[in-house]
Design an enzyme around this catalytic site. Structure first.
Site, PDB file in Angstrom:
ATOM      1  CG  ASP A  26      -1.249   1.376   1.676  1.00  0.00           C
ATOM      2  OD1 ASP A  26      -1.808   2.311   0.327  1.00  0.00           O
ATOM      3  OD2 ASP A  26      -2.750   1.457   2.403  1.00  0.00           O
ATOM      4  CE  LYS A  89      -2.407   7.014  -3.753  1.00  0.00           C
ATOM      5  NZ  LYS A  89      -2.413   5.631  -2.090  1.00  0.00           N
ATOM      6  CD  GLU A 189      -5.059   3.221  -2.664  1.00  0.00           C
ATOM      7  OE1 GLU A 189      -5.878   4.553  -1.936  1.00  0.00           O
ATOM      8  OE2 GLU A 189      -4.262   4.312  -2.234  1.00  0.00           O
ATOM      9  CG  ASP A 213      -9.526   4.650   2.534  1.00  0.00           C
ATOM     10  OD1 ASP A 213      -8.685   5.141   2.884  1.00  0.00           O
ATOM     11  OD2 ASP A 213      -8.180   4.680   1.074  1.00  0.00           O
TER      12      ASP A 213
HETATM   13  P1  ADP Z   1      -3.016   6.984   3.877  1.00  0.00           P
HETATM   14  O1  ADP Z   1      -3.917   6.132   3.505  1.00  0.00           O
HETATM   15  O2  ADP Z   1      -2.863   8.954   3.793  1.00  0.00           O
HETATM   16  O3  ADP Z   1      -1.521   6.965   3.364  1.00  0.00           O
HETATM   17  P2  ADP Z   1      -3.560   6.036   7.341  1.00  0.00           P
HETATM   18  O4  ADP Z   1      -3.981   5.396   6.267  1.00  0.00           O
HETATM   19  O5  ADP Z   1      -2.091   5.465   7.113  1.00  0.00           O
HETATM   20  O6  ADP Z   1      -3.237   8.167   5.397  1.00  0.00           O
HETATM   21  O7  ADP Z   1      -3.491   7.526   7.785  1.00  0.00           O
HETATM   22  C1  ADP Z   1      -3.348   7.987   8.605  1.00  0.00           C
HETATM   23  C2  ADP Z   1      -4.035   9.161   8.787  1.00  0.00           C
HETATM   24  O8  ADP Z   1      -4.776   8.421  10.551  1.00  0.00           O
HETATM   25  C3  ADP Z   1      -3.754   9.607  10.363  1.00  0.00           C
HETATM   26  O9  ADP Z   1      -4.236  11.941  10.148  1.00  0.00           O
HETATM   27  C4  ADP Z   1      -3.136   9.632  11.915  1.00  0.00           C
HETATM   28  O10 ADP Z   1      -3.888  10.579  12.418  1.00  0.00           O
HETATM   29  C5  ADP Z   1      -4.585   9.173  11.729  1.00  0.00           C
HETATM   30  N1  ADP Z   1      -4.812   8.087  13.133  1.00  0.00           N
HETATM   31  C6  ADP Z   1      -4.374   6.497  13.127  1.00  0.00           C
HETATM   32  N2  ADP Z   1      -4.454   6.344  13.836  1.00  0.00           N
HETATM   33  C7  ADP Z   1      -5.682   7.143  14.463  1.00  0.00           C
HETATM   34  C8  ADP Z   1      -6.446   6.236  15.674  1.00  0.00           C
HETATM   35  N3  ADP Z   1      -6.319   5.488  16.832  1.00  0.00           N
HETATM   36  N4  ADP Z   1      -6.826   7.420  16.030  1.00  0.00           N
HETATM   37  C9  ADP Z   1      -7.542   8.248  15.307  1.00  0.00           C
HETATM   38  N5  ADP Z   1      -6.520   8.481  13.866  1.00  0.00           N
HETATM   39  C10 ADP Z   1      -5.779   7.459  13.796  1.00  0.00           C
HETATM   40 MG    MG Z   2      -4.624   4.941   2.071  1.00  0.00          MG
END
Ligand code: ADP
Ligand code: MG
Length: 620
Positions: A26, A89, A189, A213
């Site tokens: 991913d 990205k 995705e 998402d």
């Molecule tokens: P992307 O798909 O954009 O790469 P992610 O799916 O990894 O990102 O999501 C990242 C986001 O999720 C960040 O803003 C992070 O602060 C938030 N996040 C991660 N864990 C938690 C949690 N326990 N509660 C709330 N938000 C969270």
């Molecule tokens: Mg993502």
């Protein structure tokens, strides 16, 4: 069509019975991760600490050009924004014009040009493409899994958002190749997320699902129809500038207000800004499982309770529901037609998000898996299917080598990428590079290398009778149609005049499986050298176009420019001419940037004068 298996570390062709590990990746805007199948289960790979599976999608260039990726790079995000690249990205497969339209702010320098060329990112005096930067993240993931499994890994499935276009998908493939990975498939995705929940794994299943998402900086909602193992995207919607980072910002703004702190202080004092950001994210994560948060930011005690947090983010969550509504109406569906809702992205850990989505879709949502891992887990499952380990799913025919045409400077432009399901159809638009050009040669190639000279020529033809037009005006559409037997039809037509020409070639004729394996191996082993040549040729092409326009500009606006402006423009154009003769792409890019910077205001002034004259009637 052929299915080949090759060991990329030593170049031997593998026999079918020996199974490779194909990993799922991913490649996210905020975080990236890699997963693989272990004893029938998809597992995400963690780093040396044995815990954290997420690698922040951040690349930092320190003095002396040491490259840091992930958490180590993220530490520099606020302190050294100009050398620390995040959200790359967002730039994949994008031109300067695309970026200008999105009008988004990033802390590092994107070269400011109003052209259709692909964006480059300037770090000190070096220029990087988004493909190169993404490759650094992928290389880190490759490293991570190789260390964990203690074996070389060379095959991967990489996920992209459902709305990614051909150019964005191709850029992702190129990044994989540059990182030393043979990208067997690019998977959407939401499709991967669905597979992770076991939806779409059996042939006789038929379902309509919604994948919600919410990541760090983007929100995507996709509606998919699944039938007989085939995933069809019915609609996508969302907001490319909405995510968990906005939750953090809402918390910071609240604290600033609450504790009477001036907003400017945070922008001026980067350390302080960083500490508030860290505390805000910590507060948000804490409140996903607890009712109260107390911490410190820059020496200040900060508090937040769940109810306060929920009221801060409510408007943001409501915005995502509007997108859900639009996605459903685009798919011409009502809520009751959705069989399952899948939660993806770290921000769906926020209970208020789950509650709102569940209420909107009037059903329980799927949230058992880690939402920030689910896409990678699904990619690993897809990889396993490709490896032939899942007997229930049919393996479909694919094209073993990429098909494309030669463009300016002898570069290969892939139209149907390798591993595309056949039959397949794809096309792209091109234009002429010379004023009044009447004929256009179309040369068709097969292979994975960046220069057509290293690929296999399948045929060529000339599209004749293009009416004379200035360079760049004709619209030449090239279509590739590949049937299930590997017969490729290439059609070229000039859309303004309707002139047309086509050929048919047998793409698999006279090539053995060993040849194909060799071509594939060469492409991975030479990926870096190829990319360098491509970057140089592209910079030269772009520079030559700019030199042409600068010359035209000087001719047409002789009366508008003063002597100093004319001299300086000529000087800068000549400097660019000199740079083009050399082999240093960064020097060409720098010279281009200088010329552009200097002439942009002149061009604006000339345009104003010309429009003024046209209105006065002189030119009409
Ligand atoms: P992307 O798909 O954009 O790469 P992610 O799916 O990894 O990102 O999501 C990242 C986001 O999720 C960040 O803003 C992070 O602060 C938030 N996040 C991660 N864990 C938690 C949690 N326990 N509660 C709330 N938000 C969270
Ligand atoms: Mg993502």
């Amino acid at each position: 069509m052929a299915k080949i298996s090759i060991n990329l570390s030593d170049g031997t062709v593998k026999q079918e019975e020996k199974k490779d590990i194909i990993v799922g990746i991913d490649l996210g805007t905020t975080n990236s991760l890699v997963a693989y199948m272990e004893a029938g289960n998809a597992v995400a790979v963690s780093g040396q600490d044995g815990k954290n599976t997420l690698v922040p999608s951040v690349v930092h260039f320190s003095e002396g050009d040491t490259v840091l990726v992930g958490d180590a790079a993220k530490a520099f995000l606020l302190k050294q924004p100009q050398n620390t690249i995040y959200s790359v990205k967002r730039l994949m497969g994008k031109s300067y014009q695309d970026i200008a339209k999105a009008g988004q702010y990033l802390g590092y320098e994107i070269i400011d040009e109003d052209t259709e060329s692909l964006v480059k990112i300037r770090v000190r005096d070096k220029f990087y493409s988004p493909v190169e930067l993404s490759a650094k993240i992928l290389a880190e993931l490759k490293n991570r899994i190789e260390n964990t499994l203690d074996q070389p890994i060379s095959k991967a499935v990489i996920t992209v958002p459902a709305y990614f276009n051909d150019a964005q998908r191709q850029a992702t493939r190129d990044a994989g190749k540059l990182a030393g990975l043979d990208v067997l498939r690019i998977v959407n995705e939401p499709t991967a997320a669905s597979l992770a929940y076991g939806i779409g794994l059996s042939q006789d299943e038929s379902k309509t699902i919604a994948v919600y998402d919410l990541g760090g900086g983007t929100f995507d909602i996709s509606v998919l129809q699944i039938q007989g193992g085939i995933f069809e995207v019915l609609s996508t919607n969302g907001d490319t500038l909405l995510g968990g980072d906005d939750f953090d910002r809402a918390i910071i703004d609240y604290w600033l207000e609450e504790y009477n702190i001036e907003k400017n202080i945070l922008t001026d004092n980067k350390e302080l800004g960083q500490s508030f950001r860290i505390a805000a994210e910590e507060a948000k994560k804490t409140l996903s499982t607890q009712d109260q948060y107390t911490g410190t930011a820059g020496g200040q005690t900060v508090n937040l309770n769940k109810a306060q947090f929920e009221s801060l983010v409510k408007p943001l969550i409501d915005k995502t529901l509007v997108s859900c509504k639009n996605a459903l109406s685009d798919a011409q569906l009502t809520v009751d037609k959705i069989d399952s809702v899948i939660m993806v992205g770290g921000s769906t850990r926020v209970p208020a998000v789950k509650k709102a989505v569940s209420a909107y879709f009037q059903q329980e949502v799927n949230d058992k898996l880690n939402p920030d891992e689910v896409v990678a887990l699904g990619a690993a499952i897809q990889a396993d299917i490709l490896a032939g380990n899942n007997k229930d799913l049919l393996l479909i025919d694919i094209t073993p080598l990429s098909l494309g045409i030669e463009t300016m400077g002898g570069l290969m432009d892939t139209i149907i990428p390798r591993n595309t399901k056949v039959p397949a159809k794809a096309g792209r638009q091109y234009t002429t590079s010379v004023d009044g050009q009447k004929n256009l040669q179309v040369s068709v190639y097969q292979g994975e290398r960046d220069l057509v000279a290293d690929n296999r020529k399948l045929g060529e033809f000339i599209l004749r009778g293009i009416p004379p037009m200035p360079a760049g005006i004709p619209k030449i559409d090239i279509q590739f149609i590949l049937d299930a037997d590997g017969i490729l039809t290439v059609k070229a037509s000039e859309l303004r005049s309707g002139v047309e020409q086509s050929i048919q070639v047998k793409s698999a004729y006279g090539i053995s499986e060993e040849d194909m394996a060799r071509m594939l191996l060469d492409s991975i082993q030479n990926a870096e050298a190829d990319m360098k040549v491509r970057a140089l040729l592209e910079a030269r092409n772009e520079a030559n176009n700019i030199i042409l326009s600068a010359d035209k500009f000087l001719q047409q606006n002789a009366t508008i420019l003063n002597e100093e402006e004319t001299t300086r423009t000529i000087e800068l154009t000549n400097a660019l001419r000199e740079a083009v003769k050399g082999e240093d792409k960064d020097r060409i890019n720098l010279a281009m940037e200088e010329l552009n910077k200097y002439t942009t205001p002149l061009a604006h002034r000339a345009m104003d004068v010309n429009i003024g004259e046209a209105i006065k009637g002189k030119k009409l």
